[in-house]
Design an enzyme around this catalytic site. Sequence first.
Site, PDB file in Angstrom:
ATOM      1  N   CYS A 224       0.832  -1.193   0.000  1.00 61.13           N
ATOM      2  CA  CYS A 224       0.000   0.000   0.000  1.00 61.13           C
ATOM      3  C   CYS A 224       0.874   1.253   0.000  1.00 61.13           C
ATOM      4  O   CYS A 224       1.703   1.431   0.896  1.00 61.13           O
ATOM      5  CB  CYS A 224      -0.914  -0.006   1.227  1.00 61.13           C
ATOM      6  SG  CYS A 224      -1.930   1.476   1.371  1.00 61.13           S
ATOM      7  N   CYS A 227       0.004   3.230   3.516  1.00 61.21           N
ATOM      8  CA  CYS A 227       0.408   2.786   4.857  1.00 61.21           C
ATOM      9  C   CYS A 227       1.486   1.719   4.860  1.00 61.21           C
ATOM     10  O   CYS A 227       2.019   1.391   5.925  1.00 61.21           O
ATOM     11  CB  CYS A 227      -0.807   2.296   5.645  1.00 61.21           C
ATOM     12  SG  CYS A 227      -1.446   0.685   5.072  1.00 61.21           S
ATOM     13  N   CYS A 246      -6.444  -2.078   0.197  1.00 62.35           N
ATOM     14  CA  CYS A 246      -5.624  -2.261   1.387  1.00 62.35           C
ATOM     15  C   CYS A 246      -6.524  -2.632   2.562  1.00 62.35           C
ATOM     16  O   CYS A 246      -7.404  -1.843   2.932  1.00 62.35           O
ATOM     17  CB  CYS A 246      -4.831  -0.994   1.713  1.00 62.35           C
ATOM     18  SG  CYS A 246      -3.847  -1.136   3.230  1.00 62.35           S
ATOM     19  N   CYS A 249      -5.686   0.233   5.776  1.00 64.53           N
ATOM     20  CA  CYS A 249      -6.091   1.644   5.844  1.00 64.53           C
ATOM     21  C   CYS A 249      -7.287   1.980   4.968  1.00 64.53           C
ATOM     22  O   CYS A 249      -7.812   3.093   5.028  1.00 64.53           O
ATOM     23  CB  CYS A 249      -4.912   2.548   5.472  1.00 64.53           C
ATOM     24  SG  CYS A 249      -4.450   2.476   3.723  1.00 64.53           S
ATOM     25  N   ASP A 361      22.807  -2.339 -16.440  1.00 72.59           N
ATOM     26  CA  ASP A 361      22.602  -3.479 -15.546  1.00 72.59           C
ATOM     27  C   ASP A 361      21.592  -4.425 -16.182  1.00 72.59           C
ATOM     28  O   ASP A 361      20.415  -4.097 -16.305  1.00 72.59           O
ATOM     29  CB  ASP A 361      22.093  -2.988 -14.187  1.00 72.59           C
ATOM     30  CG  ASP A 361      21.869  -4.112 -13.188  1.00 72.59           C
ATOM     31  OD1 ASP A 361      22.033  -5.293 -13.567  1.00 72.59           O
ATOM     32  OD2 ASP A 361      21.507  -3.811 -12.038  1.00 72.59           O
TER      33      ASP A 361
END
Length: 453
Positions: A224, A227, A246, A249, A361
């Site tokens: 989330c 939160c 979520c 929250c 990379d």
Amino acid sequence: MAGAIDNLRLAAAVMAARAIALAVRLLRRGAGSVLPGSIARKIQPNALALLAAQVKQGAILVAGTNGKTTTALLLRSILENQGYRVTHNATGANLENGLTAALLADANWLGRLDRDFAILEVDENVLPKVLPQIRPRILLAMNLFRDQLDRYGEVDTIARRWERAIAPLSHTIAVLSADDPTLCHFGQQLEAQWEDLARVRYFGLSEPERFLPEIPHAVDSIYCPNCGHSLTYEGVYLSHLGDYHCPSCGFARSRPLLNSRDWPQLLVGIYNQYNAMAAATTAQALGIGEAPIQAAIRNFQAAFGRAESLTVQGKSVQILLSKNPVGTNETLRTVVELTSDRPFPPTVLLVLNDRTPDGTDVSWIWDADTEGLVATGATLVVSGDRAYDMALRLAYSDPDRPAGPATLSVETNLKAAIQNALDRLPDGETLYVLPTYSAMLEVREILTGRGIL
């Protein structure tokens, strides 16, 4: 006085840039889509802002990790079908020099730009630098995935920089992916800050039957953004894009304005359906009706290197840009799906480079789900600067053969690799080319005899 000097310097910048662009084309060094912008900005550092300010109905900036080029080209088609004159960085040169060069190309010798719209694909890392120079009418944010970690850092780093740059915009409409938790949360914050719900619009998919069987291991962000708790997913379409909420929250996916079931499939792959919905939502924000948008989607021709189809030596070739874990996993899935009912396993050329446009990379290839492709018995040809890295990844994809798939061939010379793949292609089948960005440009130059940049 300052304005007159700016105009003189802009005119000088245009003349120099056009001369450089002409020289590049005459020498067959590309399309002149970057260097002219670099020269112009040295002569007139404010060239980008001065040109963008002349666009009559404003700029549309298209940002994000994947899908920018295809979506921008589709938007251009929609607008031009309505009779609008559009400036567009069609080659995908999306840094400041490329944006400047695109605007310069449509300006007259005095630096006057007579266009209705500018559709500009913008690299996600330079977006915060561009926004003070171009105050867009619409900012379209496609998605945020891991891409070129050596240049950009993690997704959260980019998201924080975007938040600081976008929040102060006073008249911009933000079109954001509802299915990307980071962008959706950002949109909800903008709604609160701007106190104008009409300025934030969401796109996404509404087709749960197309959910993946499980969350991919290469997923980027399933926590989330409000939160930090793990998100609960009803399902995912690709990577971390899907329907979520979520449980801690209460943060949840915003509802897309359009139902994707009502819209035709764009090209191939679920990622292209995201591109279609992004373009459609943006076009409707400009007041364009559904019928002309759907017609543009149905008649759309692929941008270079993005599901682009070519005929070479009488054989079918399709190029599917594969430059990061999410994009590569989707192109691999698309190849497997397209060939599942064909009489022969797919023939695939994978080209891996590690140059600056690709990201130096290449460890991301170990997050690519190559096992599914190898399991089909595909004929595999590998090339590029890091050909042996890709060959090793494919070897580990076949647990029954420690030496790698029996059909695997490594050829570091790209021309020879292309010919090898074409020679091994069964009659009536399609060669699928999966290149990184710089490799895609090289492949196209070999196949078409013309460079892009």
